[in-house]
Scaffold this active site. Structure first.
Site, short mmCIF file in Angstrom:
data_model
loop_
_atom_site.label_atom_id
_atom_site.label_comp_id
_atom_site.label_asym_id
_atom_site.label_seq_id
_atom_site.Cartn_x
_atom_site.Cartn_y
_atom_site.Cartn_z
N LYS A 235 0.84 -1.19 0.00
CA LYS A 235 0.00 0.00 0.00
C LYS A 235 0.88 1.24 0.00
O LYS A 235 1.87 1.32 0.75
CB LYS A 235 -0.92 0.00 1.23
N ASP B 134 0.08 -0.34 -4.64
CA ASP B 134 -1.35 -0.04 -4.74
C ASP B 134 -1.68 1.20 -3.93
O ASP B 134 -1.58 1.19 -2.70
CB ASP B 134 -2.16 -1.23 -4.22
N GLU C 202 -0.84 -0.01 -9.16
CA GLU C 202 -2.27 -0.32 -9.09
C GLU C 202 -3.05 0.89 -8.60
O GLU C 202 -2.72 1.47 -7.57
CB GLU C 202 -2.52 -1.51 -8.18
N ASP D 160 -8.50 -0.81 -10.23
CA ASP D 160 -9.23 -1.66 -9.28
C ASP D 160 -10.52 -0.95 -8.87
O ASP D 160 -11.60 -1.29 -9.33
CB ASP D 160 -8.30 -1.92 -8.08
N LYS E 119 -13.19 -7.10 -7.97
CA LYS E 119 -13.79 -7.42 -6.66
C LYS E 119 -15.21 -7.93 -6.87
O LYS E 119 -16.07 -7.24 -7.44
CB LYS E 119 -13.76 -6.20 -5.76
N TRP F 125 -6.88 -12.94 -3.98
CA TRP F 125 -6.78 -12.44 -2.60
C TRP F 125 -8.10 -12.68 -1.89
O TRP F 125 -9.18 -12.44 -2.45
CB TRP F 125 -6.48 -10.94 -2.60
C1 0XW Z 1 -5.85 -5.83 -1.10
N1 0XW Z 1 -7.28 -5.77 -1.21
C2 0XW Z 1 -7.89 -6.82 -2.00
C3 0XW Z 1 -7.78 -5.84 0.18
C4 0XW Z 1 -8.47 -4.56 0.47
O1 0XW Z 1 -9.83 -4.76 0.22
C5 0XW Z 1 -7.96 -3.62 -0.54
C6 0XW Z 1 -7.81 -4.47 -1.73
C7 0XW Z 1 -6.98 -3.83 -2.82
O2 0XW Z 1 -6.36 -4.50 -3.59
O3 0XW Z 1 -7.03 -2.62 -2.93
MG MG Z 2 -6.30 -2.82 -5.16
#
Ligand code: 0XW
Ligand code: MG
Length: 368
Positions: free
Chosen positions: A164, A193, A218, A241, A265, A320
């Site tokens: 992150k 990301d 990302e 994303d 997602k 994930w």
């Molecule tokens: C890593 N993730 C899948 C978990 C959190 O929901 C954020 C998300 C992402 O990739 O941003």
């Molecule tokens: Mg992401």
């Protein structure tokens, strides 16, 4: 097979080794909504939706429960064998709210699988993989702490790590990625990301500062337009994303030629069947993508794995789920978690998970 009862549960999911820190939010616990659907044939199906707090995206836990509560009376008596007709019926009851509808869609597909005695992935065209590569998401941290986590996760078998960035001086993010590169370098795929947290200028600065590192950027900026504006000025592949909130958005991203890969997602898109539509679009256009969700327990995690099992392997970037960040599995015997850097696709019919009703939180509403 028709819907006879709908029950809505609420449960807080404390984050193991939390808080979970991203560019715009820090989370200690996440509010999930679990849906239990009973049918006139005596089967039970499970669904779940877990927005990542109230300001990660335009979704929130109470909104999910309110949307499901609004639709539930109109779903009683509907066939749950016809997921397309059911989705259209939901659209007639409530416009939008893909994330809430996803919980119903997931429960429906659990039921269809159980009705036919097959796994959900077998309903989606068939599993091409039973073992799926996982990635680990590392929250915002210091260069040394982040590099140490990277070393530990590689020892655990992960071959893709997401870091992150954003929400602080961009030079610190560059320092973190350089420390990670210096420490683990070529051993693992690296993703930075920002979860929409960078300006275009910061994203360009980050790319220049990390030009020696073969990472993926990302969702650096807030909108597709901003990401598009930097695409020819950065030296890294781009993934989006958070901008992909529907099948429409996926088509728009492709028409804008905004990125090299997608982060998908399942609940944000609308559930298993919406994710399958996007899977097929990505296959037609050879767009690599990750398969994941915002958060959640074994129910939504199993749904992610069943769709992921059917993705063309060369397009499946990674998978994930939050299984390794939560402290309790709904299904004590078939909890979804990473083992050695991989997920195993559940083997049981439907989703392949059977929640222990003592582990799914409190009942907040029932409809019949
Ligand atoms: C890593 N993730 C899948 C978990 C959190 O929901 C954020 C998300 C992402 O990739 O941003
Ligand atoms: Mg992401």
């Amino acid at each position: 097979m028709k819907i006879s009862e709908i029950h809505i549960y609420q449960k807080d999911l404390p984050i193991v080794d939390g808080p979970y820190t991203m560019s715009t939010i820090t989370l200690h616990s996440i509010d999930t909504t679990i849906v239990k659907i009973l049918t006139d044939t005596g089967l039970t199906g499970w669904g779940e939706v877990t927005p990542l707090g109230p300001n990660y995206q335009p979704q929130h836990a109470m909104g999910a429960r309110a949307a499901i509560a609004h639709m539930a009376p109109g779903l009683i008596g509907q066939s749950c064998l016809d997921h397309l007709l059911l989705r259209r019926h939901m659209d007639g009851l409530l416009d939008g709210h893909n994330y809430a509808k996803a919980a119903i869609d997931i429960a429906t597909m659990d039921l269809v699988g159980k009705h036919h005695g097959v796994r959900v992935c077998d309903l989606l065209g068939g599993a091409v993989s039973e073992r799926l590569p996982a990635y680990y998401a590392v929250g915002i941290g210091s260069p040394t702490d982040t590099a140490n986590i990277a070393v530990d996760k590689i020892k655990q078998g992960y071959n893709r790590l997401q870091f992150k960035i954003g929400g602080r001086d961009i030079s610190t993010d560059i320092e973190v990625m350089q420390k990670v590169w210096e420490t683990v370098g070529h051993k693992v795929q690296l993703v930075a990301d920002a979860n929409r947290g960078l300006t275009a200028a910061q994203a360009k600065q980050f790319s220049v500062g990390c030009r020696n590192i073969p990472l993926v950027m990302e969702q650096p900026c807030n909108t597709m337009e901003e990401v598009k504006s930097i695409r020819s000025q950065v030296c890294h592949p781009l993934a989006i994303d958070e901008n992909l909130e529907s099948v429409h958005d996926v088509l728009r991203a492709i028409s804008m030629d905004v990125a090299d890969a997608f982060g998908l997602k399942i609940t944000r898109l609308g559930g298993i069947n919406a994710m399958v539509t996007v899977r097929d679009i990505c296959e037609a256009r050879r767009i690599p993508h990750s398969m994941e969700d915002t958060w959640g327990g074994d129910i939504v995690s199993a749904a992610i794995l069943h769709v992921s099992a059917t993705v063309k392997p060369e397009l499946l970037e990674s998978v994930w789920t939050s299984g390794n960040y939560i402290d309790e599995h709904y299904d004590p015997d078939n909890g979804i978690a990473v083992d050695g850097g991989y997920f195993e696709v559940p083997k049981g019919v439907g989703l392949g998970v059977t929640p222990d009703e003592g582990r799914i939180g409190q009942l907040v509403a029932s409809y019949s």
